[in-house]
Design an enzyme around this catalytic site. Structure first.
Site, mmCIF file in Angstrom:
data_model
loop_
_atom_site.group_PDB
_atom_site.id
_atom_site.type_symbol
_atom_site.label_atom_id
_atom_site.label_comp_id
_atom_site.label_asym_id
_atom_site.label_seq_id
_atom_site.Cartn_x
_atom_site.Cartn_y
_atom_site.Cartn_z
ATOM 1 N N ASP A 290 0.786 -1.233 0.000
ATOM 2 C CA ASP A 290 0.000 0.000 0.000
ATOM 3 C C ASP A 290 0.819 1.285 0.000
ATOM 4 O OD1 ASP A 290 -2.529 1.390 0.100
ATOM 5 O OD2 ASP A 290 -2.041 1.882 2.171
ATOM 6 N N CYS B 162 -21.874 -4.388 -17.722
ATOM 7 C CA CYS B 162 -22.365 -4.008 -16.381
ATOM 8 C C CYS B 162 -21.942 -2.578 -16.033
ATOM 9 C CB CYS B 162 -21.775 -4.980 -15.357
ATOM 10 S SG CYS B 162 -22.160 -4.579 -13.651
ATOM 11 N N CYS C 123 -21.745 -0.505 -10.440
ATOM 12 C CA CYS C 123 -20.990 0.338 -9.496
ATOM 13 C C CYS C 123 -21.162 1.811 -9.830
ATOM 14 C CB CYS C 123 -19.516 -0.056 -9.485
ATOM 15 S SG CYS C 123 -18.739 -0.097 -11.110
ATOM 16 N N CYS D 5 -15.395 11.196 -3.721
ATOM 17 C CA CYS D 5 -15.506 9.849 -3.157
ATOM 18 C C CYS D 5 -15.632 9.880 -1.628
ATOM 19 C CB CYS D 5 -14.280 9.034 -3.591
ATOM 20 S SG CYS D 5 -14.224 7.361 -2.935
HETATM 21 C C1 B12 Z 1 -4.782 6.610 -3.543
HETATM 22 C C2 B12 Z 1 -5.574 5.393 -3.150
HETATM 23 C C3 B12 Z 1 -6.935 5.574 -2.890
HETATM 24 C C4 B12 Z 1 -7.668 6.873 -3.230
HETATM 25 C C5 B12 Z 1 -7.900 6.919 -4.777
HETATM 26 C C6 B12 Z 1 -8.611 5.647 -5.299
HETATM 27 C C7 B12 Z 1 -8.236 5.220 -6.695
HETATM 28 N N1 B12 Z 1 -9.242 4.845 -7.463
HETATM 29 O O1 B12 Z 1 -7.059 5.191 -7.077
HETATM 30 C C8 B12 Z 1 -8.963 6.753 -2.356
HETATM 31 C C9 B12 Z 1 -8.717 7.428 -1.019
HETATM 32 C C10 B12 Z 1 -10.224 7.331 -2.977
HETATM 33 C C11 B12 Z 1 -9.018 5.244 -2.162
HETATM 34 C C12 B12 Z 1 -10.183 4.574 -1.843
HETATM 35 C C13 B12 Z 1 -10.269 3.198 -1.703
HETATM 36 N N2 B12 Z 1 -9.238 2.327 -1.632
HETATM 37 CO CO1 B12 Z 1 -7.387 2.824 -2.030
HETATM 38 N N3 B12 Z 1 -5.585 3.084 -2.557
HETATM 39 C C14 B12 Z 1 -4.969 4.118 -3.034
HETATM 40 C C15 B12 Z 1 -3.500 3.756 -3.371
HETATM 41 C C16 B12 Z 1 -2.605 4.235 -2.213
HETATM 42 C C17 B12 Z 1 -2.984 4.305 -4.708
HETATM 43 C C18 B12 Z 1 -3.953 4.105 -5.903
HETATM 44 C C19 B12 Z 1 -3.488 4.802 -7.157
HETATM 45 O O2 B12 Z 1 -2.323 4.719 -7.532
HETATM 46 N N4 B12 Z 1 -4.397 5.526 -7.846
HETATM 47 C C20 B12 Z 1 -4.091 6.228 -9.035
HETATM 48 C C21 B12 Z 1 -5.140 5.947 -10.119
HETATM 49 C C22 B12 Z 1 -4.784 6.673 -11.416
HETATM 50 O O3 B12 Z 1 -5.075 4.568 -10.381
HETATM 51 P P1 B12 Z 1 -6.367 3.740 -10.788
HETATM 52 O O4 B12 Z 1 -7.582 4.353 -10.266
HETATM 53 O O5 B12 Z 1 -6.105 2.317 -10.429
HETATM 54 O O6 B12 Z 1 -6.359 3.895 -12.374
HETATM 55 C C23 B12 Z 1 -5.913 2.833 -13.180
HETATM 56 C C24 B12 Z 1 -7.020 2.193 -13.994
HETATM 57 O O7 B12 Z 1 -8.290 2.493 -13.488
HETATM 58 C C25 B12 Z 1 -6.770 2.593 -15.393
HETATM 59 N N5 B12 Z 1 -7.397 3.754 -15.954
HETATM 60 C C26 B12 Z 1 -7.384 5.000 -15.492
HETATM 61 N N6 B12 Z 1 -7.934 5.810 -16.391
HETATM 62 C C27 B12 Z 1 -8.315 5.046 -17.424
HETATM 63 C C28 B12 Z 1 -8.939 5.399 -18.603
HETATM 64 C C29 B12 Z 1 -9.245 4.394 -19.515
HETATM 65 C C30 B12 Z 1 -9.878 4.793 -20.779
HETATM 66 C C31 B12 Z 1 -8.930 3.050 -19.201
HETATM 67 C C32 B12 Z 1 -9.286 1.951 -20.130
HETATM 68 C C33 B12 Z 1 -8.289 2.728 -18.002
HETATM 69 C C34 B12 Z 1 -7.989 3.747 -17.133
HETATM 70 O O8 B12 Z 1 -5.384 2.881 -15.462
HETATM 71 C C35 B12 Z 1 -4.951 3.415 -14.215
HETATM 72 C C36 B12 Z 1 -3.541 2.995 -14.015
HETATM 73 O O9 B12 Z 1 -3.443 1.587 -13.967
HETATM 74 C C37 B12 Z 1 -3.584 2.185 -3.424
HETATM 75 C C38 B12 Z 1 -2.330 1.445 -2.965
HETATM 76 C C39 B12 Z 1 -1.224 1.515 -4.010
HETATM 77 N N7 B12 Z 1 -0.019 1.852 -3.593
HETATM 78 O O10 B12 Z 1 -1.473 1.276 -5.174
HETATM 79 C C40 B12 Z 1 -4.807 1.863 -2.496
HETATM 80 C C41 B12 Z 1 -5.743 0.728 -2.916
HETATM 81 C C42 B12 Z 1 -6.051 0.918 -4.384
HETATM 82 N N8 B12 Z 1 -6.954 0.998 -2.158
HETATM 83 C C43 B12 Z 1 -7.603 -0.055 -1.791
HETATM 84 C C44 B12 Z 1 -8.881 -0.052 -1.159
HETATM 85 C C45 B12 Z 1 -9.321 -1.336 -0.466
HETATM 86 C C46 B12 Z 1 -9.690 1.099 -1.204
HETATM 87 C C47 B12 Z 1 -11.189 1.193 -0.836
HETATM 88 C C48 B12 Z 1 -12.007 -0.018 -1.285
HETATM 89 C C49 B12 Z 1 -11.317 1.401 0.691
HETATM 90 C C50 B12 Z 1 -12.747 1.625 1.176
HETATM 91 N N9 B12 Z 1 -13.549 0.580 1.312
HETATM 92 O O11 B12 Z 1 -13.132 2.725 1.476
HETATM 93 C C51 B12 Z 1 -11.604 2.484 -1.591
HETATM 94 C C52 B12 Z 1 -12.147 2.211 -3.006
HETATM 95 C C53 B12 Z 1 -12.625 3.446 -3.722
HETATM 96 C C54 B12 Z 1 -12.588 3.276 -5.248
HETATM 97 N N10 B12 Z 1 -13.738 3.021 -5.870
HETATM 98 O O12 B12 Z 1 -11.503 3.333 -5.836
HETATM 99 C C55 B12 Z 1 -6.878 -1.334 -2.212
HETATM 100 C C56 B12 Z 1 -7.628 -1.939 -3.411
HETATM 101 C C57 B12 Z 1 -7.622 -3.464 -3.469
HETATM 102 C C58 B12 Z 1 -8.259 -3.908 -4.770
HETATM 103 N N11 B12 Z 1 -9.103 -4.921 -4.707
HETATM 104 O O13 B12 Z 1 -7.998 -3.384 -5.819
HETATM 105 C C59 B12 Z 1 -5.422 -0.767 -2.542
HETATM 106 C C60 B12 Z 1 -4.706 -1.494 -3.672
HETATM 107 C C61 B12 Z 1 -4.610 -0.897 -1.220
HETATM 108 C C62 B12 Z 1 -4.088 -2.318 -0.972
HETATM 109 N N12 B12 Z 1 -2.786 -2.475 -0.810
HETATM 110 O O14 B12 Z 1 -4.823 -3.282 -0.908
HETATM 111 N N13 B12 Z 1 -7.800 4.659 -2.372
HETATM 112 S S1 SF4 Z 2 -16.674 -3.435 -11.277
HETATM 113 FE FE1 SF4 Z 2 -18.584 -2.362 -11.676
HETATM 114 S S2 SF4 Z 2 -18.947 -2.679 -13.857
HETATM 115 FE FE2 SF4 Z 2 -17.431 -4.219 -13.244
HETATM 116 S S3 SF4 Z 2 -18.666 -6.028 -12.757
HETATM 117 FE FE3 SF4 Z 2 -18.339 -4.899 -10.818
HETATM 118 S S4 SF4 Z 2 -20.165 -3.574 -10.637
HETATM 119 FE FE4 SF4 Z 2 -20.089 -4.297 -12.750
HETATM 120 S S1 SF4 Z 3 -18.124 7.120 -3.017
HETATM 121 FE FE1 SF4 Z 3 -16.186 6.119 -3.646
HETATM 122 S S2 SF4 Z 3 -16.159 4.145 -2.572
HETATM 123 FE FE2 SF4 Z 3 -18.290 4.952 -2.423
HETATM 124 S S3 SF4 Z 3 -19.392 4.067 -4.170
HETATM 125 FE FE3 SF4 Z 3 -18.548 5.990 -4.894
HETATM 126 S S4 SF4 Z 3 -16.531 5.495 -5.783
HETATM 127 FE FE4 SF4 Z 3 -17.176 3.747 -4.521
#
Ligand code: B12
Ligand code: SF4
Ligand code: SF4
Length: 306
Positions: free
Chosen positions: A127, A184, A187, A207
């Site tokens: 993390d 789907c 979410c 969020c």
């Molecule tokens: C910052 C962070 C957050 C932030 C930002 C969330 C986010 N979406 O990144 C906040 C505080 C909101 C957060 C919340 C949560 N987090 Co968090 N978080 C992190 C952290 C530290 C970094 C994530 C990161 O680098 N984000 C940067 C963005 C750009 O990355 P991304 O969203 O994954 O985007 C990728 C893809 O979506 C895709 N993408 C992006 N844009 C586009 C566009 C197109 C066209 C396409 C095709 C793809 C694409 O490419 C991107 C790069 O790969 C990681 C740990 C780590 N070191 O990685 C934990 C981590 C992601 N978190 C985790 C968890 C558990 C959560 C929560 C579920 C906690 C909760 N229950 O409240 C929530 C989930 C919210 C959500 N829906 O994302 C877990 C996820 C486990 C898993 N199953 O994936 C992690 C991995 C921690 C861990 N070690 O387990 N988190």
């Molecule tokens: S991540 Fe979202 S879109 Fe993908 S299967 Fe789960 S609910 Fe459906």
């Molecule tokens: S507020 Fe964040 S964690 Fe809650 S449903 Fe929306 S994206 Fe997921």
């Protein structure tokens, strides 16, 4: 004969690591533009630490020079249980702090690998290291990044913690898993604050998880406070509605059971906490992240909405 890669996977299972995969430790060139775009749009909110060293975040070589392999690990944290009224704690924080639990398992695995081959060196990340764990997990074949932006495995849905061991040796690499979200949008439709602004892209500013855990402010922003849906720490809505999370496969790790049997916090109790009682109650819990002031702010906001 069983390969070293296969034996590592078997040992990981014995140590309570539910899924493990290997990928080449090369730059995340496909993810880099997405990450840069996400930062440029300000979707990291006030998490300024995400802006630091973006090259490092997308290149395992910069974390561990001489890296050959990223071992991605997933640990299932699903325990049966429901919330008990407002003051809801997100599932990942019910038990003991996962940073400690996952790190312990990865350390045990690395120790075993080194005992098998003393030429191996490795670095453990859980993390907090500047690595993109979701992108690495996808590349190592653990699962795919769902539209809610969490990694989904076929075995445990998205109720998994991620961690890595970066190694200086080559292993047999796994293939990335295809996206199984299909058409789907559950979410995206369920998110009460429209934080999933496009499939796979979460705007942290919108969020509930970000606001209740990471945001340091005296009050919650209005779009959050009016949409809390009972959450005091984190938010699981987008994962609760995901069809892949209907699997509900319970973890064997007892440390992820709800501490004190609590899945929700009593709002009056939270408001009455003082630093000493707070420290005592949340020792070894991931919930320390929001600090006492943050937790009280969240409780206050929930009470105002009721
Ligand atoms: C910052 C962070 C957050 C932030 C930002 C969330 C986010 N979406 O990144 C906040 C505080 C909101 C957060 C919340 C949560 N987090 Co968090 N978080 C992190 C952290 C530290 C970094 C994530 C990161 O680098 N984000 C940067 C963005 C750009 O990355 P991304 O969203 O994954 O985007 C990728 C893809 O979506 C895709 N993408 C992006 N844009 C586009 C566009 C197109 C066209 C396409 C095709 C793809 C694409 O490419 C991107 C790069 O790969 C990681 C740990 C780590 N070191 O990685 C934990 C981590 C992601 N978190 C985790 C968890 C558990 C959560 C929560 C579920 C906690 C909760 N229950 O409240 C929530 C989930 C919210 C959500 N829906 O994302 C877990 C996820 C486990 C898993 N199953 O994936 C992690 C991995 C921690 C861990 N070690 O387990 N988190
Ligand atoms: S991540 Fe979202 S879109 Fe993908 S299967 Fe789960 S609910 Fe459906
Ligand atoms: S507020 Fe964040 S964690 Fe809650 S449903 Fe929306 S994206 Fe997921």
């Amino acid at each position: 004969m069983t390969s070293f890669s296969q034996r590592i996977k078997q040992k990981a299972g014995e140590l309570g690591i539910d899924k493990i995969g290997f990928s080449r430790a090369v730059s995340l060139t496909e993810d880099r533009p997405h990450f840069a775009d996400w930062l440029n749009r300000g979707f990291h909110g006030e998490m300024a630490w995400l802006e630091r060293e973006p090259e490092k975040r997308t290149d395992p070589q910069m974390i561990f020079p001489g890296a050959k392999t990223v071992v991605s690990a997933a640990v299932n944290y699903y325990t049966p249980g429901q919330h008990d009224g407002a003051g809801k704690i997100s599932r990942y924080a019910w038990g003991d702090d996962y940073h400690d639990v996952v790190k312990e398992k990865l350390c045990a695995l690395l120790d075993w690998i080194v005992a098998e081959d003393p030429n191996v060196t490795g670095k453990i990340c859980v993390d907090t290291a500047p690595v993109m764990e979701k992108a690495l997990a996808h590349r190592s074949g653990l699962g795919w990044i769902g539209k809610h932006s969490n990694v989904i495995t076929k075995e445990y849905g998205s109720w998994i913690f991620l961690g890595e061991i970066i190694l200086n040796i080559e292993l047999d690499y796994d293939a990335p898993m295809a996206d199984h979200c299909g058409s789907c949008t559950a979410c995206i439709d369920a998110c009460p604050t429209d934080a999933i602004v496009e499939p796979y892209i979460v705007d942290s500013n919108k969020c509930i998880s970000y606001a209740t855990i990471e945001l340091r402010s005296d009050e919650l922003p209005q779009n959050i406070s009016t949409n809390l849906n009972g959450w005091i720490y984190g938010c699981d809505i987008c994962q609760d509605v995901c069809p892949w999370n209907r699997l509900e496969e319970p973890t064997e790790e007892t440390r992820f059971e709800p501490r004190l049997g609590e899945t929700s916090l009593d709002l009056d109790v939270v408001e009455s906490l003082i630093p000493e009682t707070y420290t005592e109650r949340f020792r070894k819990s991931a919930m320390k992240r929001t600090k006492l002031a943050g937790l009280k702010r969240n409780a206050r906001s929930l009470k105002l909405q009721n």
